[in-house]
Design a protein around this motif. Sequence first.
Motif, PDB file in Angstrom:
ATOM      1  N   LEU A  92       0.829  -1.212   0.000  1.00 34.83           N
ATOM      2  CA  LEU A  92       0.000   0.000   0.000  1.00 34.83           C
ATOM      3  C   LEU A  92       0.862   1.260   0.000  1.00 34.83           C
ATOM      4  N   LEU A  93       1.914   1.248   0.800  1.00 34.56           N
ATOM      5  CA  LEU A  93       2.803   2.407   0.862  1.00 34.56           C
ATOM      6  C   LEU A  93       3.484   2.640  -0.485  1.00 34.56           C
ATOM      7  N   ALA A  94       3.913   1.552  -1.148  1.00 34.13           N
ATOM      8  CA  ALA A  94       4.557   1.682  -2.455  1.00 34.13           C
ATOM      9  C   ALA A  94       3.587   2.257  -3.484  1.00 34.13           C
ATOM     10  N   LEU A  95       2.339   1.776  -3.456  1.00 35.66           N
ATOM     11  CA  LEU A  95       1.333   2.310  -4.381  1.00 35.66           C
ATOM     12  C   LEU A  95       1.088   3.794  -4.120  1.00 35.66           C
ATOM     13  N   ALA A  96       1.043   4.183  -2.847  1.00 33.26           N
ATOM     14  CA  ALA A  96       0.822   5.590  -2.497  1.00 33.26           C
ATOM     15  C   ALA A  96       1.972   6.460  -3.000  1.00 33.26           C
ATOM     16  N   LEU A  97       3.226   5.980  -2.837  1.00 34.57           N
ATOM     17  CA  LEU A  97       4.380   6.743  -3.315  1.00 34.57           C
ATOM     18  C   LEU A  97       4.380   6.842  -4.831  1.00 34.57           C
ATOM     19  N   GLU A  98       3.988   5.753  -5.489  1.00 35.04           N
ATOM     20  CA  GLU A  98       3.922   5.753  -6.941  1.00 35.04           C
ATOM     21  C   GLU A  98       2.922   6.808  -7.430  1.00 35.04           C
ATOM     22  N   ARG A  99       1.755   6.831  -6.792  1.00 35.27           N
ATOM     23  CA  ARG A  99       0.724   7.791  -7.198  1.00 35.27           C
ATOM     24  C   ARG A  99       1.127   9.229  -6.849  1.00 35.27           C
ATOM     25  N   LEU A 100       1.876   9.380  -5.736  1.00 32.44           N
ATOM     26  CA  LEU A 100       2.366  10.702  -5.382  1.00 32.44           C
ATOM     27  C   LEU A 100       3.306  11.228  -6.455  1.00 32.44           C
ATOM     28  N   GLY A 101       4.204  10.355  -6.941  1.00 31.62           N
ATOM     29  CA  GLY A 101       5.128  10.767  -7.990  1.00 31.62           C
ATOM     30  C   GLY A 101       4.413  11.165  -9.266  1.00 31.62           C
ATOM     31  N   VAL A 102       3.393  10.385  -9.671  1.00 29.07           N
ATOM     32  CA  VAL A 102       2.626  10.695 -10.886  1.00 29.07           C
ATOM     33  C   VAL A 102       1.883  12.024 -10.712  1.00 29.07           C
ATOM     34  N   PHE A 103       1.291  12.226  -9.532  1.00 27.01           N
ATOM     35  CA  PHE A 103       0.559  13.480  -9.267  1.00 27.01           C
ATOM     36  C   PHE A 103       1.487  14.685  -9.347  1.00 27.01           C
ATOM     37  N   LEU A 104       2.681  14.588  -8.755  1.00 22.96           N
ATOM     38  CA  LEU A 104       3.617  15.709  -8.760  1.00 22.96           C
ATOM     39  C   LEU A 104       4.113  16.003 -10.165  1.00 22.96           C
ATOM     40  N   GLU A 105       4.325  14.957 -10.977  1.00 21.18           N
ATOM     41  CA  GLU A 105       4.786  15.177 -12.357  1.00 21.18           C
ATOM     42  C   GLU A 105       3.729  15.900 -13.174  1.00 21.18           C
ATOM     43  N   ARG A 106       2.463  15.580 -12.925  1.00 16.09           N
ATOM     44  CA  ARG A 106       1.389  16.273 -13.635  1.00 16.09           C
ATOM     45  C   ARG A 106       1.242  17.712 -13.161  1.00 16.09           C
ATOM     46  N   ARG A 107       1.460  17.915 -11.886  1.00 12.21           N
ATOM     47  CA  ARG A 107       1.247  19.246 -11.290  1.00 12.21           C
ATOM     48  C   ARG A 107       2.432  20.169 -11.526  1.00 12.21           C
ATOM     49  N   PHE A 108       3.620  19.596 -11.470  1.00 14.02           N
ATOM     50  CA  PHE A 108       4.825  20.437 -11.592  1.00 14.02           C
ATOM     51  C   PHE A 108       5.779  19.859 -12.643  1.00 14.02           C
ATOM     52  N   PRO A 109       5.379  19.845 -13.908  1.00 19.93           N
ATOM     53  CA  PRO A 109       6.322  19.396 -14.943  1.00 19.93           C
ATOM     54  C   PRO A 109       7.403  20.454 -15.138  1.00 19.93           C
ATOM     55  N   PRO A 110       8.565  20.153 -15.723  1.00 23.28           N
ATOM     56  CA  PRO A 110       8.963  18.852 -16.278  1.00 23.28           C
ATOM     57  C   PRO A 110       9.848  18.045 -15.317  1.00 23.28           C
ATOM     58  N   VAL A 111       9.826  18.354 -14.025  1.00 24.13           N
ATOM     59  CA  VAL A 111      10.667  17.646 -13.054  1.00 24.13           C
ATOM     60  C   VAL A 111      10.225  16.182 -12.959  1.00 24.13           C
ATOM     61  N   ARG A 112      11.190  15.266 -12.908  1.00 25.42           N
ATOM     62  CA  ARG A 112      10.877  13.827 -12.828  1.00 25.42           C
ATOM     63  C   ARG A 112      10.618  13.442 -11.360  1.00 25.42           C
ATOM     64  N   TRP A 113       9.452  13.836 -10.888  1.00 26.94           N
ATOM     65  CA  TRP A 113       9.115  13.630  -9.483  1.00 26.94           C
ATOM     66  C   TRP A 113       9.019  12.139  -9.121  1.00 26.94           C
ATOM     67  N   ALA A 114       8.555  11.322 -10.032  1.00 28.65           N
ATOM     68  CA  ALA A 114       8.415   9.881  -9.731  1.00 28.65           C
ATOM     69  C   ALA A 114       9.774   9.287  -9.355  1.00 28.65           C
ATOM     70  N   LEU A 115      10.800   9.657 -10.127  1.00 25.45           N
ATOM     71  CA  LEU A 115      12.146   9.169  -9.841  1.00 25.45           C
ATOM     72  C   LEU A 115      12.653   9.716  -8.515  1.00 25.45           C
ATOM     73  N   ILE A 116      12.392  11.004  -8.266  1.00 22.19           N
ATOM     74  CA  ILE A 116      12.840  11.636  -7.018  1.00 22.19           C
ATOM     75  C   ILE A 116      12.197  10.953  -5.811  1.00 22.19           C
ATOM     76  N   VAL A 117      10.877  10.667  -5.904  1.00 19.22           N
ATOM     77  CA  VAL A 117      10.181  10.009  -4.793  1.00 19.22           C
ATOM     78  C   VAL A 117      10.774   8.626  -4.532  1.00 19.22           C
ATOM     79  N   ARG A 118      11.052   7.876  -5.590  1.00 17.71           N
ATOM     80  CA  ARG A 118      11.620   6.531  -5.423  1.00 17.71           C
ATOM     81  C   ARG A 118      13.007   6.588  -4.767  1.00 17.71           C
ATOM     82  N   VAL A 119      13.848   7.484  -5.287  1.00 21.20           N
ATOM     83  CA  VAL A 119      15.197   7.613  -4.716  1.00 21.20           C
ATOM     84  C   VAL A 119      15.125   8.039  -3.255  1.00 21.20           C
TER      85      VAL A 119
END
Length: 225
Positions: free
Chosen positions: A40-67
């Motif tokens: 569940l936590l991994a899914l939440a982080l994944e969705r957080l990264g996708v949301f941030l990329e849509r809201r604040f492009p062009p930063v690769r937020w998904a990668l930043i959240v994972r790292v």
Amino acid sequence: IPFALAWFFINYLPVANLVPLLNPFAYRFLYLVSMGYFLLLALALERLGVFLERRFPPVRWALIVRVAAVAVLVSASLPLNEYFKNNIVNCREMVKAFPDSSRPHRILGMEYLARRQYDKAIAHFEKYLQTPARNPAVLEPREDFVIYHALGQCYVDDMETGIAYFEKARALYPYAVGVHADLAKAHLRKGSYALSFESARRALELEPRFTLSYVYAVHSLVELG
């Protein structure tokens, strides 16, 4: 998400202690339960990264959240490597955190006995015997005969004291084969061959396949002529 929730609750219910159990074993099985939680936590982080990329492009937020997640988990895990280095390090930390608990002293005593550091082993065995049993995972009476047996093994250069501890262990539990065998060995080293043979004979009555008891018995009989 339904799968992760189901995994969590289905695995948690048997160990939730809804029905009181003699052994509170939930803490040992929470590793299995946690898989659903971390999914569940991994899914939440994944969705957080996708949301941030849509809201604040062009930063690769998904990668930043994972790292960032990996960095946090690694930084939290590394200090535990020293804590779980071995039983001695672990139990020393347990003594610091839970000074009223007796069990770490028992484990430390056994560890030092195995390393033939007898003075340290004796100190921890005595501390164990002096400390009331407060470990919630051990509800049955303490098997103190094991400790007295171990204390007897510590006195390799003091047969009188060692024999006294062996006798105390035998009085508490007369069916321990190892206690009778060690008594035979101690009496043999002391030169009390009749007592050595008697202890070896009793060990053989309890366990005929305990080879050392035959050695002590034969040695005693040879010395007795």
